[in-house]
Design a protein around this motif. Structure first.
Motif, short mmCIF file in Angstrom:
data_model
loop_
_atom_site.label_atom_id
_atom_site.label_comp_id
_atom_site.label_asym_id
_atom_site.label_seq_id
_atom_site.Cartn_x
_atom_site.Cartn_y
_atom_site.Cartn_z
N ILE A 1 1.01 -1.32 -0.01
CA ILE A 1 0.05 -0.09 0.05
C ILE A 1 0.75 1.23 -0.12
N ILE B 1 -2.28 6.99 4.95
CA ILE B 1 -2.77 5.41 4.99
C ILE B 1 -2.93 4.93 6.60
N GLY C 1 1.31 1.26 -4.15
CA GLY C 1 0.18 1.73 -4.58
C GLY C 1 -1.01 0.63 -4.53
N LEU C 2 -0.63 -0.49 -3.76
CA LEU C 2 -1.50 -1.69 -3.78
C LEU C 2 -2.87 -0.98 -3.12
N SER C 3 -3.83 -1.46 -4.18
CA SER C 3 -5.24 -0.98 -3.53
C SER C 3 -6.35 -1.96 -4.14
N THR C 4 -6.20 -3.12 -4.84
CA THR C 4 -7.38 -3.82 -5.14
C THR C 4 -7.35 -5.28 -4.02
N TYR D 1 -4.30 -7.41 -2.61
CA TYR D 1 -4.13 -7.62 -1.28
C TYR D 1 -3.86 -9.44 -1.06
N THR E 1 -6.16 3.88 8.22
CA THR E 1 -6.69 2.72 7.66
C THR E 1 -5.61 1.35 8.15
#
Length: 365
Positions: free
Chosen positions: A139, A206, A143-146, A150, A209
């Motif tokens: 993350i 971040i 830029g990991l977001s899906t 994950y 979160t």
């Protein structure tokens, strides 16, 4: 005159013969545990019934109680009022709690069988935190977001952490003893948690979160994320259950298992792969929920014995029930708010962990 005593070598052979035959039967799955099949089936049926009741309670209990009619209407696709809308949100949450609990309970039983370590648990051995660190790094830096991302990243992180802890715990004389594995896992978890904090704290975008996700919970579940988790879960469950008979062989010790034709290293690697897939998928979707994989297998052994052909599916069912029950309890104790599942399982599991550690006879399985 009294009976003539046998020479010492003959007496030693007479004692070893029955033990070897019993061990061989154990490894082949003929005689493992002494509980009749009907008793095991009874306990399994009771566990399934209890889990079904807990799932129903999870749907109807919350900040707003709903009726059976609302549940039926929401399942049928009709969302006409607030109660039915609440049910529509609780249904995926309940399903997620079931699959996460199943994954963690089954993974804990497999890990304890692979390592012959009664203290093995995805949280204690650092597997959950390895998955967590991998996701946080993804993350923050990539830029990991899906949800799919994950899942893959968490699985890789869980696998690396598992291999690292087992390698560290195997150093020195005696190999990978339960105490050394527990200490290596605790130290690794602490170090990985520090890395997670160091990465996320300077990142205000971040950090909030990440902190809430690290607690572990099933709130905010959706059918999309559950569907993306399903292939990982299915493969992990299949690999783990197919390893049950071989885990019975490992319980006899490496030398005897090898003598019976078992490839010990391959068996450990395959079974561990199933556990890592389960832990990675559960952690990616729900965060690192601790102690489920530790408490559940110990409770299940008291009911169905040590035969992994029964222990593994039973641990999955009971794990699912424990996570759902913890989720329901977290909604009740803090109404109209809620306490996350990870906090409830930690409160329930920490005393059990202490009790297991204090037992003098806990050296291996």
């Amino acid at each position: 005159m009294g009976a003539r005593r046998l020479p010492r070598p003959a007496r030693r052979r007479s004692r070893q013969g029955p033990v070897t035959r019993a061990a061989t039967e154990n490894a082949r799955g003929v005689v493992v545990g002494r509980r009749p099949a009907r008793v095991r089936l009874l306990w399994f049926g009771i566990a399934v019934a209890v889990v079904a009741l807990l799932a129903f309670a999870s749907v109807v209990i919350g900040s707003r109680d709903v009726s059976i009619a609302d549940v039926v209407a929401a399942i049928g696709g009709s969302v006409d009022n607030t109660s039915e809308a609440a049910v529509a949100k609780r249904l995926p949450r309940t399903v997620l709690a079931l699959v996460v609990g199943l994954a963690l309970g089954l993974a804990g039983a497999v890990m304890q069988g692979v390592t012959r370590n009664p203290l093995a648990d995805p949280g204690i051995l650092g597997v959950n935190m390895g998955a967590s660190l991998a996701i946080v790094v993804g993350i923050a830096w990539f830029g990991l977001s899906t949800a799919t991302g994950y899942l893959w990243v968490a699985t890789v992180g869980a696998g690396v952490a598992a291999v690292f802890v087992y390698a560290i715990g195997s150093l020195g004389r005696g190999g990978a003893t339960p105490l050394k594995l527990a200490l290596a896992g605790a130290a690794t978890s602490a170090a990985l948690a520090s890395f997670v904090t160091a990465i996320s704290l300077p990142r205000g975008d971040i950090s909030g979160t990440v902190r809430s996700w690290l607690i572990g919970g099933v709130g905010g579940a959706g059918w999309t994320s559950i569907g993306q988790m399903a292939p990982f879960l299915a493969v992990g469950v299949l690999v783990s259950l197919l390893s049950a008979r071989r885990l019975n062989s490992l319980a006899l010790g490496d030398e005897l298992a090898t003598g019976l034709g078992e490839r010990v290293a391959v068996t450990r690697a395959v079974a561990a792969l199933g556990a890592v897939l389960l832990c990675g998928a559960a952690t990616a979707i729900a965060g690192p929920i601790a102690f489920v994989g530790l408490v559940v297998p110990h409770a299940c052994r008291l009911l169905v014995g040590v035969d992994h052909r029964w222990l593994l599916p039973f641990s999955g069912v009971v794990g699912a029930g424990l996570v759902v029950a913890s989720d329901v309890l977290g909604r009740i104790v803090a109404r109209p708010g809620e306490v996350d599942v990870g906090i409830i399982t930690a409160i329930l599991g920490a005393p059990v962990f202490i009790a297991i550690v204090r037992r003098r006879k806990v050296s291996s399985l």
